[in-house]
Design an enzyme around this catalytic site. Structure first.
Site, PDB file in Angstrom:
ATOM      1  N   SER A 195       0.778  -1.237   0.000  1.00  0.00           N
ATOM      2  CA  SER A 195       0.000   0.000   0.000  1.00  0.00           C
ATOM      3  C   SER A 195       0.809   1.286   0.000  1.00  0.00           C
ATOM      4  O   SER A 195       0.262   2.345  -0.262  1.00  0.00           O
ATOM      5  CB  SER A 195      -0.935   0.017   1.208  1.00  0.00           C
ATOM      6  OG  SER A 195      -0.181   0.207   2.377  1.00  0.00           O
ATOM      7  N   LYS A 254     -11.828  -0.933   3.777  1.00  0.00           N
ATOM      8  CA  LYS A 254     -11.276  -0.061   2.740  1.00  0.00           C
ATOM      9  C   LYS A 254     -12.189  -0.099   1.504  1.00  0.00           C
ATOM     10  O   LYS A 254     -13.128   0.674   1.425  1.00  0.00           O
ATOM     11  CB  LYS A 254      -9.826  -0.470   2.462  1.00  0.00           C
ATOM     12  CG  LYS A 254      -8.974  -0.397   3.751  1.00  0.00           C
ATOM     13  CD  LYS A 254      -7.513  -0.652   3.507  1.00  0.00           C
ATOM     14  CE  LYS A 254      -6.733  -0.979   4.765  1.00  0.00           C
ATOM     15  NZ  LYS A 254      -6.569   0.132   5.702  1.00  0.00           N
ATOM     16  N   THR A 283     -13.104 -11.970  22.000  1.00  0.00           N
ATOM     17  CA  THR A 283     -13.506 -10.578  21.747  1.00  0.00           C
ATOM     18  C   THR A 283     -14.908 -10.552  21.146  1.00  0.00           C
ATOM     19  O   THR A 283     -15.318 -11.495  20.452  1.00  0.00           O
ATOM     20  CB  THR A 283     -12.464  -9.875  20.839  1.00  0.00           C
ATOM     21  OG1 THR A 283     -12.769  -8.488  20.786  1.00  0.00           O
ATOM     22  CG2 THR A 283     -12.447 -10.428  19.431  1.00  0.00           C
ATOM     23  N   THR A 369       6.507   3.950   8.816  1.00  0.00           N
ATOM     24  CA  THR A 369       5.616   3.388   7.791  1.00  0.00           C
ATOM     25  C   THR A 369       6.388   3.158   6.491  1.00  0.00           C
ATOM     26  O   THR A 369       6.147   2.182   5.778  1.00  0.00           O
ATOM     27  CB  THR A 369       4.420   4.342   7.558  1.00  0.00           C
ATOM     28  OG1 THR A 369       3.857   4.655   8.832  1.00  0.00           O
ATOM     29  CG2 THR A 369       3.355   3.709   6.705  1.00  0.00           C
TER      30      THR A 369
HETATM   31  N1  PLP Z   1      -3.084  -5.499   6.010  1.00  0.00           N
HETATM   32  C1  PLP Z   1      -2.556  -4.449   5.367  1.00  0.00           C
HETATM   33  C2  PLP Z   1      -1.632  -4.697   4.218  1.00  0.00           C
HETATM   34  C3  PLP Z   1      -2.860  -3.125   5.749  1.00  0.00           C
HETATM   35  O1  PLP Z   1      -2.323  -2.086   5.112  1.00  0.00           O
HETATM   36  C4  PLP Z   1      -3.736  -2.912   6.827  1.00  0.00           C
HETATM   37  C5  PLP Z   1      -4.044  -1.511   7.207  1.00  0.00           C
HETATM   38  O2  PLP Z   1      -5.007  -1.041   7.616  1.00  0.00           O
HETATM   39  C6  PLP Z   1      -4.275  -4.043   7.484  1.00  0.00           C
HETATM   40  C7  PLP Z   1      -3.929  -5.314   7.049  1.00  0.00           C
HETATM   41  C8  PLP Z   1      -5.216  -3.911   8.635  1.00  0.00           C
HETATM   42  O3  PLP Z   1      -6.524  -3.826   8.184  1.00  0.00           O
HETATM   43  P1  PLP Z   1      -7.630  -3.074   9.075  1.00  0.00           P
HETATM   44  O4  PLP Z   1      -7.466  -1.616   8.854  1.00  0.00           O
HETATM   45  O5  PLP Z   1      -8.929  -3.624   8.629  1.00  0.00           O
HETATM   46  O6  PLP Z   1      -7.327  -3.435  10.508  1.00  0.00           O
END
Ligand code: PLP
Length: 416
Positions: A195, A254, A283, A369
């Site tokens: 990403s 997303k 949970t 990041t």
């Molecule tokens: N996997 C990747 C590659 C991500 O960039 C993210 C970021 O949010 C997640 C998993 C986590 O997903 P979520 O936001 O639904 O917790």
């Protein structure tokens, strides 16, 4: 609490930790924003003094605006009116809620798998999914892409299994590690769309290696579900290799605009994770209204191609006009448009100026990041960013680049 208790300066530890972040110039500030349903990508920005201003959001991961889609909002509000808002507890306590059962069926169908299992976030699905799957395979060696997301790294760590990291998307390195591992069980964990750079994994070729060396595959499609493939199944669907991947993980937050995460796989794998993963068992389940909204978004995107086509069209146009303006757009194969800055302070400053002077919101992307020296703006155009908004963005960025004497195109190419 937090004061100087019995000679221990508890508060001091926290203040000092945060001041270290300031010193490293990576203290994060979040803007206070209220999105306006029906006017995506416009939002209200509540400024530190309390005044509000309308802004254009250019960095949302609600990639297709599904969080405001009429069918999705209606599914959520109707279900909340019918079932209330909470889930009533963990599934152990409260059972499955029916919209959650429907959602898991919808997800299994989306990825052509026997079963789906929903978690409270994509983060949890990776952490719980990878750790539980790997732990249940005796003597498992995990092979993990160097650029994997933190949630996958945590899953690998929590498994307690041996791990080897292969260079990002490097098939030759992955093959070397598979060869070295010999006959022991192996799990390859990787993403489809990465990403921060917007590049894509060679999923089919990774599956070829997995077949050759007898490894299992776990693929994170978080930045691709809803967005790619004829029904929104992700890059694996687009590439015709969904059936070759053992576990496909995704988010509902997303492309589908809601919240929650999931894995899809064989019935045996999903049942084992359901039965052994603490992050699943202990949970509260996702509430019915959220599940119904996510199901509506998935169903819509299974048949509607408009969002996907328009999304790609918008990303291509934005890359073209920013490049034409001399801005250092980094190469990307997807809808993600990274623009190189290469310095944390100026990256943050550029974002501050865009917001304060131009009403444009883009979050700076700094270390950890991305690697130090590759700080950037990460722009995510949606189907609803029209030509006029794009021209306005290009003009504003050109002004900010000029004001801060930021590097232009050649520097971005050199950084690659
Ligand atoms: N996997 C990747 C590659 C991500 O960039 C993210 C970021 O949010 C997640 C998993 C986590 O997903 P979520 O936001 O639904 O917790």
């Amino acid at each position: 609490p937090g004061g100087n208790v019995a000679g221990v300066d508890y508060a001091g530890y926290f203040k000092e930790a945060v001041s270290r972040l300031h010193g490293e110039r990576r203290y994060r500030v979040f803007a206070d924003i209220e999105r306006i349903a029906g006017r995506f990508p416009t939002a209200k920005w509540r400024q530190p003094g309390g005044k509000t201003a309308e802004i254009t959001v250019w960095c949302s991961n609600d990639y297709l605006g599904m969080g405001q889609h009429k069918e999705v909002v209606a599914a959520m509000t109707d279900t909340a009116a019918r079932c209330g808002v909470g889930a009533g507890g963990t599934r152990n306590i409260a059972g499955n809620n029916s919209p959650l059962v429907d959602l898991e069926r919808e997800l299994a169908d989306l990825h052509g798998k026997e079963a789906g299992l929903v978690f409270t976030s994509g983060y949890v699905s990776n952490q719980a999914g990878i750790s539980t799957i790997a732990k249940l395979i005796p003597d498992c060696l995990i092979l993990s892409d160097a650029f994997n997301h933190n949630s996958m790294i945590e899953g690998v760590r929590h498994s307690g299994c041996a791990k080897k990291i292969f260079r990002h998307n490097d098939l030759r390195h992955l093959e070397e590690l598979l060869q070295e591992a010999g006959d022991r069980p192996k799990l390859i964990v990787f993403e489809s769309v990465y990403s921060m750079d917007g590049d894509v994994a060679p999923i089919g070729k990774i599956c070829d290696l997995a077949d050759r060396y007898g490894a299992m595959t776990y693929l994170d499609e978080v930045h691709a579900v809803g967005l790619y493939g004829a029904r929104g199944g992700g890059i694996a669907e687009r590439d015709g290799v969904m059936h070759r991947v053992d576990v496909i993980e995704g988010t509902l937050a997303k492309g589908f605009g809601c919240v929650g995460g999931y894995i899809t796989a064989s019935a045996a794998i999903c049942d084992a994770v359901r039965s052994f993963a603490p992050g699943f068992i202990f949970t509260t389940a996702l509430p019915p209204a959220i599940c119904a909204a996510a199901t509506a978004a998935i169903r819509h995107l299974k048949t509607s191609q408009w969002e996907r086509d328009r999304h790609q069209d918008r990303a291509a146009r934005l890359k073209a006009i920013l490049t034409a303006a001399g801005l250092p757009v980094m190469p990307s194969d997807t809808h993600i448009v990274p623009v190189f800055v290469g310095d944390p302070e100026r990256c943050k400053k550029a974002c501050d100026l865009l917001l304060e002077d131009h009403g444009i919101y883009i979050q700076p992307i700094n270390y950890p990041t991305v690697p130090k020296g590759t700080e950037r703006l990460r722009i995510t155009p949606s189907p609803y960013h029209d030509d006029a908004l794009m021209d306005q963005l290009a003009e504003a960025m050109a002004q900010v680049w000029d004001k801060l004497a930021l590097p232009l195109r050649e520097k971005a190419l050199a950084a690659e």
